[in-house]
Write a protein that holds these residues in place. Structure first.
Motif, short mmCIF file in Angstrom:
data_model
loop_
_atom_site.label_atom_id
_atom_site.label_comp_id
_atom_site.label_asym_id
_atom_site.label_seq_id
_atom_site.Cartn_x
_atom_site.Cartn_y
_atom_site.Cartn_z
N GLY A 1 0.80 -1.22 0.00
CA GLY A 1 0.00 0.00 0.00
C GLY A 1 0.83 1.27 0.00
O GLY A 1 0.29 2.37 0.00
N GLY A 2 2.16 1.13 0.02
CA GLY A 2 3.03 2.29 -0.03
C GLY A 2 3.47 2.83 1.32
O GLY A 2 4.20 3.81 1.40
N ARG A 3 3.05 2.19 2.41
CA ARG A 3 3.50 2.64 3.74
C ARG A 3 4.95 2.20 3.95
O ARG A 3 5.27 1.03 3.76
N ALA A 4 5.81 3.15 4.31
CA ALA A 4 7.23 2.87 4.49
C ALA A 4 7.64 3.14 5.94
O ALA A 4 7.16 4.08 6.56
N LEU A 5 8.50 2.27 6.44
CA LEU A 5 9.03 2.46 7.78
C LEU A 5 10.38 1.78 7.89
O LEU A 5 10.71 0.89 7.10
N SER A 6 11.18 2.22 8.85
CA SER A 6 12.54 1.70 9.03
C SER A 6 12.85 1.61 10.51
O SER A 6 12.34 2.40 11.31
N GLN A 7 13.71 0.66 10.84
CA GLN A 7 14.25 0.59 12.20
C GLN A 7 15.63 -0.05 12.12
O GLN A 7 15.87 -0.93 11.29
N SER A 8 16.51 0.42 12.97
CA SER A 8 17.87 -0.10 13.05
C SER A 8 18.19 -0.42 14.49
O SER A 8 17.65 0.21 15.40
N VAL A 9 19.07 -1.39 14.68
CA VAL A 9 19.52 -1.76 16.02
C VAL A 9 20.99 -2.13 15.95
O VAL A 9 21.43 -2.79 15.00
N SER A 10 21.77 -1.68 16.93
CA SER A 10 23.19 -2.02 17.00
C SER A 10 23.34 -3.33 17.76
O SER A 10 22.80 -3.48 18.85
N VAL A 11 24.09 -4.25 17.16
CA VAL A 11 24.29 -5.58 17.74
C VAL A 11 25.77 -5.96 17.62
O VAL A 11 26.52 -5.32 16.89
N ILE A 12 26.14 -7.02 18.34
CA ILE A 12 27.51 -7.52 18.31
C ILE A 12 27.50 -8.93 17.73
O ILE A 12 27.05 -9.88 18.38
N PRO A 13 27.97 -9.12 16.47
CA PRO A 13 27.98 -10.46 15.88
C PRO A 13 29.13 -11.31 16.44
O PRO A 13 30.25 -10.82 16.60
N PHE A 14 28.81 -12.56 16.75
CA PHE A 14 29.83 -13.49 17.22
C PHE A 14 29.72 -14.78 16.41
O PHE A 14 28.68 -15.10 15.86
N LEU A 15 30.82 -15.51 16.35
CA LEU A 15 30.87 -16.74 15.59
C LEU A 15 31.40 -17.86 16.46
O LEU A 15 32.42 -17.69 17.13
N ILE A 16 30.69 -18.97 16.49
CA ILE A 16 31.17 -20.16 17.16
C ILE A 16 31.88 -20.98 16.08
O ILE A 16 31.23 -21.43 15.13
N PRO A 17 33.21 -21.12 16.19
CA PRO A 17 33.96 -21.84 15.13
C PRO A 17 33.47 -23.27 14.97
O PRO A 17 33.13 -23.95 15.93
N VAL A 18 33.43 -23.70 13.72
CA VAL A 18 33.03 -25.06 13.39
C VAL A 18 34.31 -25.88 13.31
O VAL A 18 35.28 -25.47 12.66
N GLU A 19 34.28 -27.05 13.94
CA GLU A 19 35.46 -27.92 13.87
C GLU A 19 35.66 -28.38 12.43
O GLU A 19 34.71 -28.67 11.72
N GLN A 20 36.90 -28.44 12.02
CA GLN A 20 37.22 -28.91 10.67
C GLN A 20 37.68 -30.35 10.75
O GLN A 20 38.23 -30.80 11.76
N ASP A 21 37.45 -31.09 9.67
CA ASP A 21 37.91 -32.47 9.60
C ASP A 21 39.43 -32.49 9.65
O ASP A 21 40.09 -31.64 9.03
N PRO A 22 40.01 -33.45 10.36
CA PRO A 22 41.46 -33.55 10.37
C PRO A 22 41.98 -33.90 8.98
O PRO A 22 41.28 -34.50 8.17
N ALA A 23 43.19 -33.50 8.70
CA ALA A 23 43.80 -33.79 7.40
C ALA A 23 43.90 -35.30 7.21
O ALA A 23 44.21 -36.03 8.13
N ARG A 24 43.61 -35.74 6.03
CA ARG A 24 43.63 -37.19 5.76
C ARG A 24 44.93 -37.61 5.18
O ARG A 24 45.63 -37.05 4.53
#
Length: 184
Positions: free
Chosen positions: A161-184
């Motif tokens: 219908g053409g109604r526009a709105l915006s919102q922003s929020v400051s956050v802190i991104p973190f990553l939990i490392p994924v274990e990798q397969d050992p070298a074969r």
């Protein structure tokens, strides 16, 4: 004959207004109809937006919250964003983007055109979109400078219908490392 063609065209399109004329006239006045005013349960109310995250349900985000960077099945990374909208139509375009202000960098930028899911609520025009991806590509946790730093998650929305709105929020991104397969 031309008159009846224009009458038929106006019925099919629903957007052409034909002014009456005599059958002997070869011309007709046509104008594009003005868009209908926003009416119904959502029409007179101001639209509202809540920004969050979540994969299966909406989880509100507050300033300074941590948010997980997800390592996807295809070895890419993403951040889930969700939005709740009130007093809007159920179809909307959502511009979801993440900015890293410290380095003046846009980390992710997606546009979604969605049919929103109704929220069980007392409000008749309450909808949500859950689990939208902010794609980050494949990142190296050692060199991704935005990790564990403040970023701004933005949601810019325009409903059908053409109604526009915006919102922003400051956050802190973190990553939990994924274990990798050992070298074969």
């Amino acid at each position: 004959m031309f008159y009846w063609f224009l009458v038929g065209l106006s019925i099919v399109n629903g957007c052409v207004k034909v002014t009456a004329m005599s059958e002997s006239s070869d011309t007709a006045e046509a104008s594009v109809s003005e868009p209908s005013p926003v009416t119904g349960a959502c029409g007179p109310n101001d639209p509202e937006i809540d920004v969050g995250t979540g994969e299966d349900g909406f989880e509100a985000l507050d300033e300074g919250d941590s948010i997980e960077v997800i390592h996807g099945a295809q070895d890419g990374h993403h951040i889930l964003g969700s939005v709740r909208l009130y007093n809007t139509d159920e179809i909307a375009t959502i511009h979801y983007w993440i900015e890293f202000p410290s380095e003046n960098q846009v980390v992710s930028d997606q546009v979604y055109r969605v049919q929103l899911k109704p929220i069980e609520s007392d409000e008749p025009c309450a909808y949500e979109a859950i689990g939208m991806f902010a794609y980050l590509g494949r990142i190296d946790p050692e060199t991704a400078s935005f990790l564990d730093q403040e970023v701004t998650l933005h949601m810019d929305v325009e409903d059908i219908g053409g109604r526009a709105l915006s919102q922003s929020v400051s956050v802190i991104p973190f990553l939990i490392p994924v274990e990798q397969d050992p070298a074969r």
